[in-house]
Design a protein around this motif. Structure first.
Motif, PDB file in Angstrom:
ATOM      1  N   ILE A 306      28.058  28.161 -32.227  1.00 50.04           N
ATOM      2  CA  ILE A 306      27.866  27.436 -33.489  1.00 50.04           C
ATOM      3  C   ILE A 306      26.768  28.098 -34.313  1.00 50.04           C
ATOM      4  O   ILE A 306      26.872  28.210 -35.540  1.00 50.04           O
ATOM      5  CB  ILE A 306      27.536  25.961 -33.205  1.00 50.04           C
ATOM      6  CG1 ILE A 306      28.680  25.306 -32.422  1.00 50.04           C
ATOM      7  CG2 ILE A 306      27.286  25.202 -34.503  1.00 50.04           C
ATOM      8  CD1 ILE A 306      28.353  23.920 -31.899  1.00 50.04           C
ATOM      9  N   ALA A 307      25.710  28.557 -33.638  1.00 50.72           N
ATOM     10  CA  ALA A 307      24.619  29.239 -34.338  1.00 50.72           C
ATOM     11  C   ALA A 307      25.097  30.547 -34.964  1.00 50.72           C
ATOM     12  O   ALA A 307      24.636  30.938 -36.047  1.00 50.72           O
ATOM     13  CB  ALA A 307      23.467  29.507 -33.369  1.00 50.72           C
ATOM     14  N   LEU A 308      26.030  31.217 -34.295  1.00 48.52           N
ATOM     15  CA  LEU A 308      26.602  32.442 -34.860  1.00 48.52           C
ATOM     16  C   LEU A 308      27.338  32.128 -36.160  1.00 48.52           C
ATOM     17  O   LEU A 308      27.209  32.856 -37.158  1.00 48.52           O
ATOM     18  CB  LEU A 308      27.547  33.087 -33.847  1.00 48.52           C
ATOM     19  CG  LEU A 308      28.225  34.393 -34.279  1.00 48.52           C
ATOM     20  CD1 LEU A 308      27.180  35.472 -34.545  1.00 48.52           C
ATOM     21  CD2 LEU A 308      29.216  34.860 -33.204  1.00 48.52           C
ATOM     22  N   GLY A 309      28.106  31.049 -36.158  1.00 46.44           N
ATOM     23  CA  GLY A 309      28.780  30.625 -37.382  1.00 46.44           C
ATOM     24  C   GLY A 309      27.791  30.215 -38.457  1.00 46.44           C
ATOM     25  O   GLY A 309      28.008  30.469 -39.655  1.00 46.44           O
ATOM     26  N   TYR A 310      26.693  29.596 -38.050  1.00 47.98           N
ATOM     27  CA  TYR A 310      25.639  29.192 -38.988  1.00 47.98           C
ATOM     28  C   TYR A 310      25.040  30.413 -39.682  1.00 47.98           C
ATOM     29  O   TYR A 310      24.911  30.449 -40.914  1.00 47.98           O
ATOM     30  CB  TYR A 310      24.562  28.424 -38.219  1.00 47.98           C
ATOM     31  CG  TYR A 310      23.343  28.040 -39.018  1.00 47.98           C
ATOM     32  CD1 TYR A 310      23.388  26.994 -39.937  1.00 47.98           C
ATOM     33  CD2 TYR A 310      22.133  28.713 -38.840  1.00 47.98           C
ATOM     34  CE1 TYR A 310      22.263  26.636 -40.662  1.00 47.98           C
ATOM     35  CE2 TYR A 310      21.008  28.357 -39.557  1.00 47.98           C
ATOM     36  CZ  TYR A 310      21.079  27.318 -40.468  1.00 47.98           C
ATOM     37  OH  TYR A 310      19.957  26.969 -41.183  1.00 47.98           O
ATOM     38  N   ALA A 311      24.703  31.421 -38.897  1.00 45.37           N
ATOM     39  CA  ALA A 311      24.115  32.640 -39.465  1.00 45.37           C
ATOM     40  C   ALA A 311      25.115  33.363 -40.366  1.00 45.37           C
ATOM     41  O   ALA A 311      24.756  33.852 -41.451  1.00 45.37           O
ATOM     42  CB  ALA A 311      23.646  33.560 -38.337  1.00 45.37           C
ATOM     43  N   ALA A 312      26.369  33.420 -39.937  1.00 47.29           N
ATOM     44  CA  ALA A 312      27.390  34.108 -40.730  1.00 47.29           C
ATOM     45  C   ALA A 312      27.630  33.401 -42.060  1.00 47.29           C
ATOM     46  O   ALA A 312      27.828  34.053 -43.096  1.00 47.29           O
ATOM     47  CB  ALA A 312      28.690  34.196 -39.935  1.00 47.29           C
ATOM     48  N   SER A 313      27.606  32.078 -42.055  1.00 53.01           N
ATOM     49  CA  SER A 313      27.841  31.338 -43.298  1.00 53.01           C
ATOM     50  C   SER A 313      26.710  31.569 -44.300  1.00 53.01           C
ATOM     51  O   SER A 313      26.954  31.656 -45.511  1.00 53.01           O
ATOM     52  CB  SER A 313      27.996  29.841 -43.002  1.00 53.01           C
ATOM     53  OG  SER A 313      26.795  29.287 -42.489  1.00 53.01           O
ATOM     54  N   ILE A 314      25.490  31.688 -43.799  1.00 53.03           N
ATOM     55  CA  ILE A 314      24.357  31.976 -44.688  1.00 53.03           C
ATOM     56  C   ILE A 314      24.518  33.366 -45.302  1.00 53.03           C
ATOM     57  O   ILE A 314      24.306  33.561 -46.511  1.00 53.03           O
ATOM     58  CB  ILE A 314      23.027  31.873 -43.911  1.00 53.03           C
ATOM     59  CG1 ILE A 314      22.781  30.429 -43.475  1.00 53.03           C
ATOM     60  CG2 ILE A 314      21.862  32.387 -44.759  1.00 53.03           C
ATOM     61  CD1 ILE A 314      21.586  30.262 -42.556  1.00 53.03           C
ATOM     62  N   TRP A 315      24.901  34.323 -44.475  1.00 51.11           N
ATOM     63  CA  TRP A 315      25.091  35.695 -44.970  1.00 51.11           C
ATOM     64  C   TRP A 315      26.192  35.743 -46.033  1.00 51.11           C
ATOM     65  O   TRP A 315      26.031  36.382 -47.078  1.00 51.11           O
ATOM     66  CB  TRP A 315      25.433  36.611 -43.798  1.00 51.11           C
ATOM     67  CG  TRP A 315      25.659  38.039 -44.218  1.00 51.11           C
ATOM     68  CD1 TRP A 315      24.708  38.974 -44.519  1.00 51.11           C
ATOM     69  CD2 TRP A 315      26.927  38.679 -44.410  1.00 51.11           C
ATOM     70  NE1 TRP A 315      25.301  40.165 -44.881  1.00 51.11           N
ATOM     71  CE2 TRP A 315      26.661  40.017 -44.820  1.00 51.11           C
ATOM     72  CE3 TRP A 315      28.248  38.271 -44.262  1.00 51.11           C
ATOM     73  CZ2 TRP A 315      27.680  40.922 -45.088  1.00 51.11           C
ATOM     74  CZ3 TRP A 315      29.262  39.175 -44.524  1.00 51.11           C
ATOM     75  CH2 TRP A 315      28.974  40.483 -44.932  1.00 51.11           C
ATOM     76  N   VAL A 316      27.293  35.051 -45.778  1.00 52.90           N
ATOM     77  CA  VAL A 316      28.402  35.035 -46.739  1.00 52.90           C
ATOM     78  C   VAL A 316      27.975  34.354 -48.035  1.00 52.90           C
ATOM     79  O   VAL A 316      28.304  34.817 -49.139  1.00 52.90           O
ATOM     80  CB  VAL A 316      29.634  34.328 -46.127  1.00 52.90           C
ATOM     81  CG1 VAL A 316      30.708  34.096 -47.190  1.00 52.90           C
ATOM     82  CG2 VAL A 316      30.200  35.152 -44.981  1.00 52.90           C
ATOM     83  N   HIS A 317      27.234  33.272 -47.920  1.00 48.83           N
ATOM     84  CA  HIS A 317      26.764  32.577 -49.127  1.00 48.83           C
ATOM     85  C   HIS A 317      25.881  33.484 -49.974  1.00 48.83           C
ATOM     86  O   HIS A 317      26.066  33.576 -51.197  1.00 48.83           O
ATOM     87  CB  HIS A 317      25.986  31.318 -48.736  1.00 48.83           C
ATOM     88  CG  HIS A 317      25.168  30.751 -49.857  1.00 48.83           C
ATOM     89  ND1 HIS A 317      25.735  30.201 -50.997  1.00 48.83           N
ATOM     90  CD2 HIS A 317      23.814  30.673 -50.040  1.00 48.83           C
ATOM     91  CE1 HIS A 317      24.782  29.797 -51.819  1.00 48.83           C
ATOM     92  NE2 HIS A 317      23.611  30.079 -51.262  1.00 48.83           N
ATOM     93  N   MET A 318      24.930  34.151 -49.354  1.00 47.14           N
ATOM     94  CA  MET A 318      24.037  35.026 -50.112  1.00 47.14           C
ATOM     95  C   MET A 318      24.800  36.214 -50.691  1.00 47.14           C
ATOM     96  O   MET A 318      24.439  36.741 -51.750  1.00 47.14           O
ATOM     97  CB  MET A 318      22.893  35.510 -49.216  1.00 47.14           C
ATOM     98  CG  MET A 318      21.997  34.391 -48.692  1.00 47.14           C
ATOM     99  SD  MET A 318      21.284  33.349 -49.986  1.00 47.14           S
ATOM    100  CE  MET A 318      20.179  34.505 -50.791  1.00 47.14           C
ATOM    101  N   LEU A 319      25.873  36.610 -50.007  1.00 41.94           N
ATOM    102  CA  LEU A 319      26.668  37.742 -50.477  1.00 41.94           C
ATOM    103  C   LEU A 319      27.468  37.388 -51.727  1.00 41.94           C
ATOM    104  O   LEU A 319      27.514  38.165 -52.690  1.00 41.94           O
ATOM    105  CB  LEU A 319      27.606  38.210 -49.364  1.00 41.94           C
ATOM    106  CG  LEU A 319      28.500  39.413 -49.680  1.00 41.94           C
ATOM    107  CD1 LEU A 319      27.649  40.670 -49.857  1.00 41.94           C
ATOM    108  CD2 LEU A 319      29.531  39.619 -48.575  1.00 41.94           C
TER     109      LEU A 319
END
Length: 323
Positions: A306-319
């Motif tokens: 779940i934390a991996l998905g959390y980090a990925a979603s932040i990266w995608v949002h900033m992108l």
């Protein structure tokens, strides 16, 4: 169930979605503890992710919208990050689902009288709340209470036109099988203890803001650490002490941020609570519904995914939403 939860949550909020879908899971996976526990985790992640891109999907997003910080349509910029947040842990968890197919039930389920009209009135309530806030500048809760009035009027019509049947009597069948619809009875069944809990939390956070503690915390988080780091930390903190008081505290701090950062804190507060079962209302509700099968430690086992998905979603949002 996860995909249904993801798209249902923006409409009826994450906790309601979790309660509705848990009934399905418990019926389908009766006796299969492993299946129920993984399915419950999947529902929590999906409901929280789906609720993050809608003003009605979570109490945190509703508070941000009602505060006038973000417009209604702006929340939908979080759709793709929310999808990423759900898909990554869901894909990983899919490999752990037990093989086999549950036995199909033979019971015939029929919708009760007036159910379609009530669903239509629910859609009208959402439209009324959005219209009141966007076009009239009125608080969204006035639109929701107007929707309650819709239900009261229609409920009165259902009661007056109800034809008593044998199953209405205690001597026949299960009590309540074919009772006349009573909107007051449904309101009485609301989780008043939960509502009072949130009322107390908001009062406590307001007290901390009044005596100045939140100003000190805001100066440290958003000035010394920076908005992005602070907002990422908000999501992690949400997993430990629930996302609602955390978002109330952020709104009390009133940090100076642009739209990208407000979207970020909305995303992190919404989906960060998925990392622990106690981090969101959806998780707490499911622990009560699937007691003994969905537990804190069973959820903790999947926290890295779940934390991996959390980090990925932040990266995608900033992108895609970053300046």
């Amino acid at each position: 169930t996860g995909i249904i939860s993801f798209f249902l949550s923006p409409i009826i909020d994450n906790m309601t979605t979790a309660l509705v879908m848990s009934a399905v899971i418990l019926a389908v996976g009766r006796g299969n503890v492993r299946f129920v526990s993984i399915a419950c985790i999947n529902i929590v992640v999906a409901a929280n992710a789906g609720g993050a891109f809608s003003p009605f999907g979570d109490i945190t997003t509703l508070m941000v919208w009602q505060k006038g910080i973000l417009d209604f349509h702006v929340f939908f910029k979080l759709l793709i990050p929310s999808v990423v947040n759900y898909l990554i842990p869901a894909t990983i968890m899919s490999f752990a689902i037990p093989q086999g197919r549950p036995a199909s039930g033979e019971a015939v389920v029929a919708m009760k009288r007036g159910s379609v009209a009530i669903m239509f009135l629910f859609a009208c309530t959402i439209a009324t709340a959005v219209s009141f806030h966007n076009f009239l500048g009125l608080p969204a809760f006035l639109g929701m209470t107007t929707g309650l009035a819709y239900l009261k009027f229609f409920g009165y019509y259902l009661r007056k036109t109800h034809v008593p049947l044998a199953s209405d009597s205690l001597a026949y069948g299960e009590t309540g099988d074919v009772q006349a619809f009573d909107s007051f009875r449904e309101v009485a069944r609301a989780e008043w203890d939960t509502l009072l809990f949130f009322f107390g939390v908001i009062m406590s956070v307001g007290g901390l803001g009044f005596i100045g503690y939140l100003d000190i915390l805001s100066a440290y988080l958003y000035t010394e650490l920076g908005a992005t780091t602070a907002n990422v930390m908000v999501g992690v903190i949400s997993a430990v002490i629930d996302n609602i008081p955390v978002m109330v505290a952020v709104l009390q701090m009133q940090p100076t941020m642009d739209t990208t950062q407000w979207l970020l804190v909305t995303l992190t507060a919404g989906v960060g609570g998925s990392m622990l079962s106690i981090g969101s209302a959806a998780g707490v509700a499911l622990m009560g519904q699937a007691r003994g099968m969905y537990t804190f430690f069973r959820h903790l086992k999947w926290t890295p995914a779940i934390a991996l998905g959390y980090a990925a979603s932040i990266w995608v949002h900033m992108l895609i939403n970053g300046n």
